[in-house]
Scaffold this motif. Structure first.
Motif, PDB file in Angstrom:
ATOM      1  N   ALA A 160       1.026  13.538   5.964  1.00 21.87           N
ATOM      2  CA  ALA A 160      -0.121  13.692   4.749  1.00 21.87           C
ATOM      3  C   ALA A 160       0.274  13.229   3.699  1.00 21.87           C
ATOM      4  CB  ALA A 160      -0.557  15.122   4.922  1.00 21.87           C
ATOM      5  N   LYS A 161       1.606  13.558   3.003  1.00 19.42           N
ATOM      6  CA  LYS A 161       1.924  13.297   1.752  1.00 19.42           C
ATOM      7  C   LYS A 161       2.109  11.988   1.325  1.00 19.42           C
ATOM      8  CE  LYS A 161       1.615  17.548   0.326  1.00 19.42           C
ATOM      9  NZ  LYS A 161       0.670  17.710  -0.682  1.00 19.42           N
ATOM     10  N   HIS A 162       2.669  11.255   2.468  1.00 17.84           N
ATOM     11  CA  HIS A 162       2.741   9.779   2.293  1.00 17.84           C
ATOM     12  C   HIS A 162       1.258   9.090   2.247  1.00 17.84           C
ATOM     13  CE1 HIS A 162       6.898   9.670   3.593  1.00 17.84           C
ATOM     14  NE2 HIS A 162       6.805   8.433   3.319  1.00 17.84           N
ATOM     15  N   GLY A 163       0.477   9.728   2.991  1.00 19.09           N
ATOM     16  CA  GLY A 163      -0.990   9.234   2.742  1.00 19.09           C
ATOM     17  C   GLY A 163      -1.600   9.463   1.592  1.00 19.09           C
ATOM     18  N   VAL A 164      -1.374  10.718   0.853  1.00 18.23           N
ATOM     19  CA  VAL A 164      -1.539  11.021  -0.620  1.00 18.23           C
ATOM     20  C   VAL A 164      -1.085  10.017  -1.476  1.00 18.23           C
ATOM     21  CG1 VAL A 164      -1.570  12.475  -2.440  1.00 18.23           C
ATOM     22  CG2 VAL A 164      -2.193  13.423  -0.220  1.00 18.23           C
ATOM     23  N   GLU A 165       0.214   9.602  -1.330  1.00 20.05           N
ATOM     24  CA  GLU A 165       0.843   8.602  -2.251  1.00 20.05           C
ATOM     25  C   GLU A 165       0.091   7.140  -1.935  1.00 20.05           C
ATOM     26  OE1 GLU A 165       3.074   9.042  -4.684  1.00 20.05           O
ATOM     27  OE2 GLU A 165       2.768  11.264  -3.918  1.00 20.05           O
ATOM     28  N   GLY A 166      -0.485   6.808  -0.778  1.00 17.63           N
ATOM     29  CA  GLY A 166      -0.813   5.456  -0.726  1.00 17.63           C
ATOM     30  C   GLY A 166      -2.320   5.562  -1.188  1.00 17.63           C
ATOM     31  N   PHE A 167      -2.871   6.796  -0.990  1.00 18.46           N
ATOM     32  CA  PHE A 167      -4.425   6.804  -1.599  1.00 18.46           C
ATOM     33  C   PHE A 167      -4.369   6.669  -3.091  1.00 18.46           C
ATOM     34  CE2 PHE A 167      -7.102  10.246  -3.446  1.00 18.46           C
ATOM     35  CZ  PHE A 167      -8.226   9.593  -3.365  1.00 18.46           C
ATOM     36  N   ILE A 168      -3.620   7.606  -3.674  1.00 18.74           N
ATOM     37  CA  ILE A 168      -3.877   7.669  -5.099  1.00 18.74           C
ATOM     38  C   ILE A 168      -3.362   6.132  -5.699  1.00 18.74           C
ATOM     39  CG2 ILE A 168      -3.871   9.935  -5.380  1.00 18.74           C
ATOM     40  CD1 ILE A 168      -1.022  10.071  -6.499  1.00 18.74           C
ATOM     41  N   GLU A 169      -2.355   5.380  -5.245  1.00 20.06           N
ATOM     42  CA  GLU A 169      -1.820   4.350  -5.732  1.00 20.06           C
ATOM     43  C   GLU A 169      -3.064   3.120  -5.755  1.00 20.06           C
ATOM     44  OE1 GLU A 169       1.558   2.634  -3.731  1.00 20.06           O
ATOM     45  OE2 GLU A 169       2.855   3.843  -4.879  1.00 20.06           O
ATOM     46  N   SER A 170      -3.800   2.997  -4.499  1.00 15.89           N
ATOM     47  CA  SER A 170      -4.932   2.259  -4.526  1.00 15.89           C
ATOM     48  C   SER A 170      -6.107   2.580  -5.525  1.00 15.89           C
ATOM     49  CB  SER A 170      -5.713   2.178  -3.008  1.00 15.89           C
ATOM     50  OG  SER A 170      -6.691   1.418  -2.935  1.00 15.89           O
ATOM     51  N   LEU A 171      -6.246   4.067  -5.615  1.00 11.05           N
ATOM     52  CA  LEU A 171      -7.174   4.528  -6.596  1.00 11.05           C
ATOM     53  C   LEU A 171      -7.190   4.220  -8.025  1.00 11.05           C
ATOM     54  CD1 LEU A 171      -9.695   6.188  -7.164  1.00 11.05           C
ATOM     55  CD2 LEU A 171      -8.381   8.189  -7.360  1.00 11.05           C
ATOM     56  N   ARG A 172      -5.598   4.419  -8.339  1.00 12.00           N
ATOM     57  CA  ARG A 172      -5.176   4.341  -9.701  1.00 12.00           C
ATOM     58  C   ARG A 172      -5.448   2.660 -10.168  1.00 12.00           C
ATOM     59  NH1 ARG A 172      -0.102   5.518  -9.045  1.00 12.00           N
ATOM     60  NH2 ARG A 172      -0.311   7.603  -9.543  1.00 12.00           N
ATOM     61  N   VAL A 173      -5.165   1.794  -9.366  1.00 15.31           N
ATOM     62  CA  VAL A 173      -5.369   0.250  -9.504  1.00 15.31           C
ATOM     63  C   VAL A 173      -7.126   0.026  -9.839  1.00 15.31           C
ATOM     64  CG1 VAL A 173      -5.134  -1.935  -8.601  1.00 15.31           C
ATOM     65  CG2 VAL A 173      -3.372  -0.520  -8.591  1.00 15.31           C
ATOM     66  N   GLU A 174      -7.539   0.855  -9.005  1.00 15.97           N
ATOM     67  CA  GLU A 174      -9.291   0.265  -8.868  1.00 15.97           C
ATOM     68  C   GLU A 174      -9.750   0.913 -10.450  1.00 15.97           C
ATOM     69  OE1 GLU A 174     -11.281   2.090  -5.689  1.00 15.97           O
ATOM     70  OE2 GLU A 174     -10.163   1.107  -3.993  1.00 15.97           O
ATOM     71  N   LEU A 175      -9.378   2.038 -10.676  1.00 13.44           N
ATOM     72  CA  LEU A 175      -9.615   2.545 -11.958  1.00 13.44           C
ATOM     73  C   LEU A 175      -9.207   1.746 -13.186  1.00 13.44           C
ATOM     74  CD1 LEU A 175      -9.107   6.518 -11.423  1.00 13.44           C
ATOM     75  CD2 LEU A 175     -11.492   5.218 -11.587  1.00 13.44           C
ATOM     76  N   ALA A 176      -8.071   1.173 -13.030  1.00 10.40           N
ATOM     77  CA  ALA A 176      -7.514   0.305 -14.111  1.00 10.40           C
ATOM     78  C   ALA A 176      -8.440  -0.821 -14.061  1.00 10.40           C
ATOM     79  CB  ALA A 176      -5.854  -0.229 -13.815  1.00 10.40           C
ATOM     80  N   HIS A 177      -8.928  -1.304 -13.089  1.00  6.46           N
ATOM     81  CA  HIS A 177      -9.431  -2.583 -12.806  1.00  6.46           C
ATOM     82  C   HIS A 177     -11.041  -2.260 -13.656  1.00  6.46           C
ATOM     83  CE1 HIS A 177     -11.025  -6.590 -11.421  1.00  6.46           C
ATOM     84  NE2 HIS A 177     -12.041  -6.008 -10.975  1.00  6.46           N
ATOM     85  N   GLU A 178     -11.268  -1.340 -13.635  1.00  2.03           N
ATOM     86  CA  GLU A 178     -12.776  -0.824 -14.068  1.00  2.03           C
ATOM     87  C   GLU A 178     -12.492  -0.738 -15.508  1.00  2.03           C
ATOM     88  OE1 GLU A 178     -15.164   2.024 -11.870  1.00  2.03           O
ATOM     89  OE2 GLU A 178     -13.688   1.843 -10.255  1.00  2.03           O
ATOM     90  N   LYS A 179     -11.216  -0.705 -16.116  1.00  2.00           N
ATOM     91  CA  LYS A 179     -10.945  -0.037 -17.659  1.00  2.00           C
ATOM     92  C   LYS A 179     -11.404   1.285 -17.836  1.00  2.00           C
ATOM     93  CE  LYS A 179     -10.541  -4.735 -19.595  1.00  2.00           C
ATOM     94  NZ  LYS A 179     -10.630  -5.554 -18.141  1.00  2.00           N
ATOM     95  N   MET A 180     -11.199   2.165 -16.668  1.00  2.00           N
ATOM     96  CA  MET A 180     -11.872   3.470 -16.664  1.00  2.00           C
ATOM     97  C   MET A 180     -10.650   4.558 -17.148  1.00  2.00           C
ATOM     98  SD  MET A 180     -14.490   5.166 -16.478  1.00  2.00           S
ATOM     99  CE  MET A 180     -15.576   4.080 -15.646  1.00  2.00           C
ATOM    100  N   PRO A 181     -10.656   5.085 -18.396  1.00  2.00           N
ATOM    101  CA  PRO A 181      -9.533   5.562 -18.919  1.00  2.00           C
ATOM    102  C   PRO A 181      -9.454   7.362 -17.970  1.00  2.00           C
ATOM    103  CG  PRO A 181     -11.479   5.750 -20.550  1.00  2.00           C
ATOM    104  CD  PRO A 181     -11.947   5.022 -19.175  1.00  2.00           C
ATOM    105  N   ILE A 182      -9.136   7.236 -16.934  1.00  3.96           N
ATOM    106  CA  ILE A 182      -8.857   8.426 -15.999  1.00  3.96           C
ATOM    107  C   ILE A 182      -7.191   8.186 -15.515  1.00  3.96           C
ATOM    108  CG2 ILE A 182      -9.477   9.781 -13.813  1.00  3.96           C
ATOM    109  CD1 ILE A 182     -12.341   8.431 -14.411  1.00  3.96           C
ATOM    110  N   SER A 183      -6.742   9.031 -15.962  1.00  2.00           N
ATOM    111  CA  SER A 183      -5.363   9.418 -15.688  1.00  2.00           C
ATOM    112  C   SER A 183      -5.184   9.816 -13.903  1.00  2.00           C
ATOM    113  CB  SER A 183      -4.480  10.287 -16.562  1.00  2.00           C
ATOM    114  OG  SER A 183      -3.165  10.300 -15.958  1.00  2.00           O
ATOM    115  N   VAL A 184      -4.386   9.198 -13.249  1.00  2.17           N
ATOM    116  CA  VAL A 184      -4.247   9.639 -11.963  1.00  2.17           C
ATOM    117  C   VAL A 184      -2.615   9.893 -11.823  1.00  2.17           C
ATOM    118  CG1 VAL A 184      -4.540   8.991  -9.504  1.00  2.17           C
ATOM    119  CG2 VAL A 184      -5.942   8.464 -11.122  1.00  2.17           C
TER     120      VAL A 184
END
Length: 340
Positions: A160-184
């Motif tokens: 589960a914790k490995h899954g969390v790491e994979g999930f938030i890495e993907s999410l972080r890049v998506e938010l950066a691409h959107e130029k959305m100032p949300i810290s993950v």
């Protein structure tokens, strides 16, 4: 990216009835944040809200099981209903089963994944629309060093914790691409002295323990409050966690060998405990509405956590840690070559 000062924030803390989540909620409230706390244990939440309010803080509670998307959505909806916005979402809810993989049922494995991974996914799903509407905010996911290096006897938790790491890495890049100032942020604690080992299911025949040393829950809470104001990618809590991170990068085989030596016995106490004893895998259990666990005698201080709060000094210390780990690796390889 700029985040609000804590005393101007509305914070949701999920998994707040005990341990890291409880200490985090107390500290946010003490710093002036408006806090919404959630967990499965109503008694735990009631005692927490009472403690916060008696200290002059502001908090409300909502009971929820994070394995149910609609109940997680209700946390976000209740936060908006009470305070009109959401600035920081802290997700700390977790459960576990300590057993050999062959002893774990499909239902048990899935339940740990549903709580420890899907709960965090659901949390991000319901929090993000509100953070985006505010134009900034923080998602703080309590992962684990088991998201870096899995342990024996904890296969569903580690998965589960490995899954969390994979999930938030993907999410972080998506938010950066959107130029959305949300810290993950991924908070990766080492072994922390909380009631976790009292509450999880065990098939070891004895009460389980983390592999010492332990660290205080307050160290994790300090890290959470820091990243709620300072956008941070990852924050490892505990000196041993940083050493493990370096060793895993240098040689997973070396860590395998170390865990073969200590991973099984190191997670067993001498206190008998039956598989039939109450646990919190499928239902909450009473009696653990507190921050600390039973292993205070194994708690040690951590001297490197301040590094992530002082980036200019961090890399010199990282280099020193890497050199020390490399020396250990070389010694291990030398012994292997000698047939030891």
């Amino acid at each position: 990216m700029q985040l609000k000062p804590i005393n101007q924030q509305v914070v949701a803390v999920v998994g707040a009835s005990s341990g890291i989540g409880r200490e985090t909620a107390l500290r946010f409230a003490a710093r002036g944040a408006k806090v919404v706390v959630s967990a499965r244990s109503k008694s735990g939440l009631d005692s927490l809200v009472d403690e916060i309010q008696r200290a002059g803080g502001e908090a409300v509670a909502i009971v929820a099981d994070v394995a149910d998307f609609q109940q997680v959505k209700a946390i976000a909806d209740y936060t908006i209903e009470q305070y009109g916005r959401l600035d920081t979402w802290v997700h700390a809810a977790a459960t576990g089963i300590l057993a050999q993989f062959a002893q774990i049922t499909p239902e048990e494995f899935k339940r740990v994944i549903d709580v420890n991974l899907m709960g965090q996914v659901y949390g991000a799903m319901v929090a993000l629309p509100h953070l985006k509407r505010e134009g900034r905010g923080a998602l703080i996911h309590i992962s684990s060093m088991e998201g870096v290096r899995s342990l024996p006897l904890q296969s569903p938790y580690s998965a589960a914790k490995h899954g969390v790491e994979g999930f938030i890495e993907s999410l972080r890049v998506e938010l950066a691409h959107e130029k959305m100032p949300i810290s993950v942020t991924s908070i990766k604690p080492a072994v922390i002295n909380t009631p976790f080992y009292n509450k999880v299911r065990t098939k070891l025949g004895v009460k389980p323990t983390g592999i010492p040393p332990y660290y205080e829950a307050g160290l994790v809470a300090d890290a959470i409050l820091y990243v709620a104001e300072h956008p941070t990618r990852d924050f490892i809590v505990g000196d041993v966690g940083r050493i493990l991170d370096v060793l895993q990068r240098l040689s997973p085989e070396l860590v395998d060998a170390l865990l073969v030596a200590v991973g099984d016995l190191g997670q067993r106490t001498n206190e008998p405990k039956s598989e039939a004893d109450p646990d919190n895998v499928f239902e909450p259990i009473e009696g653990y509405n507190k921050v600390e666990g039973d292993f205070g005698h194994l708690v040690v201080p951590s001297i490197t956590d301040w590094l992530d709060k002082n980036p200019m000094l961090k890399w010199g210390a990282v280099t020193s840690t890497a050199l020390g780990a490399l020396a250990l690796f070389n010694a291990y390889m030398s012994n292997s070559d000698d047939g030891l």
